[in-house]
Design an enzyme around this catalytic site. Structure first.
Site, PDB file in Angstrom:
ATOM      1  N   TRP A  17       0.822  -1.218   0.000  1.00 54.59           N
ATOM      2  CA  TRP A  17       0.000   0.000   0.000  1.00 54.59           C
ATOM      3  C   TRP A  17       0.845   1.252   0.000  1.00 54.59           C
ATOM      4  O   TRP A  17       0.514   2.241  -0.649  1.00 54.59           O
ATOM      5  CB  TRP A  17      -1.006  -0.013   1.156  1.00 54.59           C
ATOM      6  N   ASP A  41      -2.009   6.375   6.461  1.00 55.86           N
ATOM      7  CA  ASP A  41      -3.043   5.523   5.855  1.00 55.86           C
ATOM      8  C   ASP A  41      -3.394   4.449   6.890  1.00 55.86           C
ATOM      9  O   ASP A  41      -2.736   3.426   6.982  1.00 55.86           O
ATOM     10  CB  ASP A  41      -2.503   4.887   4.572  1.00 55.86           C
ATOM     11  N   LYS A  63     -12.482  -2.221   6.272  1.00 56.70           N
ATOM     12  CA  LYS A  63     -11.702  -3.124   7.121  1.00 56.70           C
ATOM     13  C   LYS A  63     -12.145  -3.031   8.572  1.00 56.70           C
ATOM     14  O   LYS A  63     -12.537  -4.016   9.162  1.00 56.70           O
ATOM     15  CB  LYS A  63     -10.205  -2.813   6.994  1.00 56.70           C
TER      16      LYS A  63
END
Ligand SMILES: *Cc1c(COP(=O)(O)O)cnc(C)c1O
Length: 359
Positions: free
Chosen positions: A101, A171, A195
């Site tokens: 990511w 993030d 999530k």
């Protein structure tokens, strides 16, 4: 029967939350309307939206110096919005590279500015985070971006990095709400909802108000944080139902003892799963123990020929979606807030039994 679903995202949601949603499905609080059918500007929906924001502010201790935005476009849109909004005339930004990511965030930022990689975990195959003495923070960076928890590689920072006065951007897609965090250390926090917050379709952004309103020329109006902040995230129609469900999750978290309560449960869940993996020659996790994720736990079987059998047998026991990410192979157990401790216990029991049969 409800299964234990170890998906990395969209992930499990608490039963209590979904039962409440079910109860309120056709008639929210005597209005005769489903939340899905409400005008986002009507008094009923406004009260839902405001309560969700207030609960999130209380859970995370978010001060009035920060705007809380309920946006669409996923965490991936933030990879672009961050440079568009926060470069503020600077020539470059600092990024940590600690996994898949981070890489994506870096690639996207590179379309707008020069990226200085502060520390690169790629040479370790994302199994450890370079020591602080090796970090190369630059002078005059617009901001420093990092990914506290890498969902695919199962690696996380043990602490918030010290970056001086430069705004720190995180993030937090796969770690937000898993434990208390000092929001005041950050310029901006973002997280896709699917999530650890609620259903897909929503991305939460927590941003220091003094940082916004300085977009690059040509920035689309929908990509301007200030526009969303000034309009209470209702410049256009927000993801109303996802926002409502996120609000139910926030209430559930408050009942569970808030983020401190979740931290204790999450740490215990992760510790026992790692203990099972480490206590066997049959299972292995490659991540430096100092940086192991509490949320996403990849593991391999000593004999990968057994992977299919493992997944099939697990599914029969109601233990679902344990297949590892396609880039890494093996298995991955994602154990966010909504994964009950009993689910982790059942997985551990299954793993031990599988090892007895095939180890
Ligand atoms: C899932 C994930 C993303 C991408 O989220 P989308 O909402 O699908 O764009 C970004 N960063 C991290 C850390 C993630 O886990």
């Amino acid at each position: 029967m409800r299964a234990y679903n170890f998906s990395a995202g969209p992930a499990m949601l608490p039963d209590d939350v979904m039962l409440t949603a079910q109860q309120e499905m056709l008639d929210w609080h005597g209005t005769g309307m489903s939340v899905m059918e409400m005008s986002h500007r009507g008094p009923e929906y406004t009260s839902i939206a405001e309560q969700a924001e207030a609960d999130l502010r209380e859970l995370m201790g978010i001060s009035d110096d920060y705007a809380v935005l309920f946006l669409q476009g996923g965490a991936s849109s933030q990879f672009s919005m961050i440079p568009m909004n926060l470069l503020n005339g600077k020539t470059h930004a600092d990024y940590f590279n600690t996994g898949a990511w981070s890489e994506k965030a870096i690639t996207e930022a590179g379309r707008y500015t020069k990226v200085n990689v502060v520390a690169d975990a790629k040479p370790s195959h994302y199994r450890t985070i370079p020591d602080k003495v090796e970090w190369q923070l630059s002078d005059n960076a617009a901001y420093v971006h990092y990914t506290p928890n890498e969902t695919i590689h199962g690696i996380e920072f043990a602490n918030i990095p010290e970056v001086g006065d430069t705004p720190l951007i995180a993030d937090m897609s796969s770690t937000i709400l898993s434990r208390p965090v000092d929001v005041n250390r950050f310029g901006l926090i973002y997280a896709g909802a699917q999530k650890n917050i609620g259903p897909a379709g929503l991305c939460i952004v927590i941003v220091r108000k003094d940082l916004i309103g300085k977009t690059l020329p040509g920035t689309p109006v929908m990509f301007d944080y200030k526009i969303h902040a000034d309009n209470g995230s209702m410049y256009n129609t927000p993801a109303t139902y996802s926002w409502y469900l996120a609000g139910l999750v926030f209430q559930w978290l408050k009942q569970k003892g808030g983020l401190q309560g979740m931290a204790e449960i999450n740490q215990r869940k992760a510790a026992k799963l790692y203990a099972t993996i480490d206590g066997s020659d049959f299972y292995a996790n490659p991540v430096d123990i100092r940086y192991r994720s509490w949320m996403n736990i990849p593991f391999t079987l000593a004999n990968s020929d057994l992977d299919k059998q493992f997944l099939a047998d697990a599914a029969k026991e109601g233990l679902l979606t344990l297949k590892g990410h396609r880039d890494l192979g093996g298995m991955r157990a994602s154990i966010y807030n909504a994964m009950p401790e009993a689910g982790v216990d059942k997985l551990i029991g299954f793993m031990s039994e599988f090892e007895r049969r095939f180890g």
